[in-house]
Write a protein that holds these residues in place. Sequence first.
Motif, PDB file in Angstrom:
ATOM      1  N   VAL A  62       0.821  -1.202   0.000  1.00  0.00           N
ATOM      2  CA  VAL A  62       0.000   0.000   0.000  1.00  0.00           C
ATOM      3  C   VAL A  62       0.863   1.264   0.000  1.00  0.00           C
ATOM      4  N   GLU A  63       2.014   1.218   0.657  1.00  0.00           N
ATOM      5  CA  GLU A  63       2.928   2.364   0.656  1.00  0.00           C
ATOM      6  C   GLU A  63       3.542   2.566  -0.729  1.00  0.00           C
ATOM      7  N   VAL A  64       3.878   1.475  -1.395  1.00  0.00           N
ATOM      8  CA  VAL A  64       4.429   1.564  -2.751  1.00  0.00           C
ATOM      9  C   VAL A  64       3.400   2.212  -3.669  1.00  0.00           C
ATOM     10  N   ALA A  65       2.155   1.751  -3.586  1.00  0.00           N
ATOM     11  CA  ALA A  65       1.094   2.316  -4.426  1.00  0.00           C
ATOM     12  C   ALA A  65       0.907   3.806  -4.157  1.00  0.00           C
ATOM     13  N   ALA A  66       0.925   4.181  -2.890  1.00  0.00           N
ATOM     14  CA  ALA A  66       0.757   5.595  -2.545  1.00  0.00           C
ATOM     15  C   ALA A  66       1.913   6.427  -3.074  1.00  0.00           C
ATOM     16  N   GLU A  67       3.118   5.923  -2.919  1.00  0.00           N
ATOM     17  CA  GLU A  67       4.292   6.664  -3.381  1.00  0.00           C
ATOM     18  C   GLU A  67       4.310   6.806  -4.907  1.00  0.00           C
ATOM     19  N   LEU A  68       3.917   5.752  -5.611  1.00  0.00           N
ATOM     20  CA  LEU A  68       3.884   5.800  -7.077  1.00  0.00           C
ATOM     21  C   LEU A  68       2.645   6.516  -7.601  1.00  0.00           C
ATOM     22  N   ARG A  69       1.671   6.744  -6.691  1.00  0.00           N
ATOM     23  CA  ARG A  69       0.406   7.375  -7.072  1.00  0.00           C
ATOM     24  C   ARG A  69      -0.286   6.570  -8.157  1.00  0.00           C
ATOM     25  N   MET A  70      -0.333   5.256  -7.907  1.00  0.00           N
ATOM     26  CA  MET A  70      -0.977   4.327  -8.832  1.00  0.00           C
ATOM     27  C   MET A  70      -1.926   3.419  -8.060  1.00  0.00           C
ATOM     28  N   PRO A  71      -2.941   2.893  -8.730  1.00  0.00           N
ATOM     29  CA  PRO A  71      -3.834   1.945  -8.057  1.00  0.00           C
ATOM     30  C   PRO A  71      -3.068   0.711  -7.582  1.00  0.00           C
ATOM     31  N   VAL A  72      -3.504   0.159  -6.468  1.00  0.00           N
ATOM     32  CA  VAL A  72      -2.861  -1.032  -5.919  1.00  0.00           C
ATOM     33  C   VAL A  72      -2.878  -2.164  -6.944  1.00  0.00           C
ATOM     34  N   SER A  73      -3.943  -2.284  -7.721  1.00  0.00           N
ATOM     35  CA  SER A  73      -4.030  -3.366  -8.713  1.00  0.00           C
ATOM     36  C   SER A  73      -2.904  -3.266  -9.744  1.00  0.00           C
ATOM     37  N   VAL A  74      -2.558  -2.057 -10.136  1.00  0.00           N
ATOM     38  CA  VAL A  74      -1.463  -1.862 -11.098  1.00  0.00           C
ATOM     39  C   VAL A  74      -0.126  -2.175 -10.437  1.00  0.00           C
ATOM     40  N   VAL A  75       0.048  -1.708  -9.212  1.00  0.00           N
ATOM     41  CA  VAL A  75       1.295  -1.957  -8.490  1.00  0.00           C
ATOM     42  C   VAL A  75       1.499  -3.454  -8.272  1.00  0.00           C
ATOM     43  N   ARG A  76       0.437  -4.184  -7.984  1.00  0.00           N
ATOM     44  CA  ARG A  76       0.554  -5.640  -7.799  1.00  0.00           C
ATOM     45  C   ARG A  76       1.067  -6.315  -9.075  1.00  0.00           C
TER      46      ARG A  76
END
Length: 118
Positions: A62-76
């Motif tokens: 969730v921190e990675v997604a927030a930092e990248l400003r991308m949806p969690v689904s994309v980050v996964r």
Amino acid sequence: MSPRLEDENPDRLYMVTGGRSNVADDGFDLVTLIVSEGDPTPGMQSEHARILRLCQGPTAVVEVAAELRMPVSVVRILLCDLLDMGRITARNPRPAPAEARLPDPDFLKQVLVGLEKL
């Protein structure tokens, strides 16, 4: 000022994931901790490189997604790529043992008796 997540261009997200919209059971939940296993390499996709730099120490999905400003689904999806390449390790926090989650019933009875005596 950084763009807001809802302003993210859907075409860009499509390109970042190579058109994938989900992954099979990847084991990544919001609190899975990600750790880089090396530095970015030349020619690496910029989002992959950002994740590797961000996760020098354990970092939750969730921190990675927030930092990248991308949806969690994309980050996964991006994390699955990196995991398949051996560039990251992932671990889920261990749940507390069952006996540690619930207080001892005898102790609770003693507390109740003590409160009644007050």
